[in-house]
Design an enzyme around this catalytic site. Structure first.
Site, PDB file in Angstrom:
ATOM      1  N   GLU A  92       0.638  -1.161   0.035  1.00 32.73           N
ATOM      2  CA  GLU A  92       0.629   0.172   0.087  1.00 32.73           C
ATOM      3  C   GLU A  92       0.675   1.268  -0.172  1.00 32.73           C
ATOM      4  OE1 GLU A  92      -2.756   0.126  -0.751  1.00 32.73           O
ATOM      5  OE2 GLU A  92      -3.361  -2.007  -0.847  1.00 32.73           O
ATOM      6  N   ARG A 146     -18.393   0.511   5.084  1.00 23.90           N
ATOM      7  CA  ARG A 146     -19.840  -0.501   4.217  1.00 23.90           C
ATOM      8  C   ARG A 146     -20.104  -1.370   4.770  1.00 23.90           C
ATOM      9  NH1 ARG A 146     -19.098  -4.778   1.151  1.00 23.90           N
ATOM     10  NH2 ARG A 146     -17.352  -5.322   1.314  1.00 23.90           N
ATOM     11  N   CYS A 162      -8.545  -1.278   8.001  1.00 21.98           N
ATOM     12  CA  CYS A 162      -7.683  -1.712   7.120  1.00 21.98           C
ATOM     13  C   CYS A 162      -6.175  -0.301   6.833  1.00 21.98           C
ATOM     14  CB  CYS A 162      -7.317  -1.975   5.991  1.00 21.98           C
ATOM     15  SG  CYS A 162      -7.382  -4.324   6.406  1.00 21.98           S
ATOM     16  N   HIS A 212      -1.491  -5.629   2.305  1.00 22.55           N
ATOM     17  CA  HIS A 212      -2.878  -6.150   2.482  1.00 22.55           C
ATOM     18  C   HIS A 212      -2.844  -8.005   1.514  1.00 22.55           C
ATOM     19  CE1 HIS A 212      -5.925  -3.018   1.861  1.00 22.55           C
ATOM     20  NE2 HIS A 212      -6.840  -4.120   2.924  1.00 22.55           N
TER      21      HIS A 212
END
Length: 213
Positions: free
Chosen positions: A79, A89, A142, A165
């Site tokens: 990342e 979500r 995350c 990830h």
């Protein structure tokens, strides 16, 4: 000292491969003589960042590598950037579902990883491991941890940190499930590569690894 973190299971899963990979990566690095501490973080907004900050204060690491699950991705995702936004979500493991909230009120819009992600990408590819530089860590726990990590390290000299990830573990998918996955041992090997590269690399490599969209 090297601090590695992974997450507890979330979203109805019985395992989280990020934690399994972190534990195994710690074993690999210890076998090479490195001092490593693995810490499992809760998949909970706020609590995860607090526990991480406490671990940094307790162990005073020189490298912090956090890992999390990105189900659906096929490769290890290095990342690049964490953003100051929680937008869930799905609820976290305590039912919290923040929408359009800042991770750190009044903090910068974003932080960049301080790991040598381009050099790590090259070394992962040399090892034959699927990897990519990712331009988004999402807006779930995350990214929350990634941003909190970099915010904490912004006031601490000499500590490098970032986030990776991982895909689903091949071991966790039921027979017939065609979702992208990777064996935990490969993930662990990849995390160890990222740590080794960070220890050995002061200035990151200049390699193309951007995104068109």
């Amino acid at each position: 000292m090297i601090l590695l973190t992974g997450f507890e299971p979330f979203g109805g899963e019985s395992i989280n491969p990020s934690w399994l990979a972190v534990q195994r990566a710690a074993e690999l690095l210890r076998a090479e003589g490195q001092r490593v501490v693995p810490v499992e973080l809760p998949c909970v907004f706020g609590e995860s960042a607090k526990l991480l900050d406490e671990a940094i204060g307790e162990y005073r690491p020189k490298v912090v590598l956090s890992a999390g699950l990105a189900g659906g991705r096929s490769r290890l995702s290095l990342e690049r950037v964490a953003i100051n936004c929680d937008d869930a979500r799905i609820p976290d493991n305590k039912g919290q579902r923040p929408i359009d909230q800042e991770v750190v009120p009044g903090g910068p819009a974003a932080y960049f990883s301080t790991l040598p992600i381009k050099a790590a990408l090259r070394n992962l590819q040399i090892e034959g491991l699927g990897a990519e530089v990712s331009q988004t860590a999402g807006t779930y726990v995350c990214n929350h941890v990634f941003y909190a990590l970099m915010h904490s390290l912004a006031t601490k000299d000499g500590i490098r940190g970032g986030f990776v990830h991982v895909p689903y573990a091949s071991e966790q998918l039921p027979s017939g499930n065609a979702s992208p996955s990777m064996p935990v041992e490969a993930m662990a090997g990849g995390l160890a590569v990222v740590v080794r590269t960070t220890i050995q690399t002061r200035v990151d490599a200049k390699l193309p690894a951007g995104a068109v969209h």
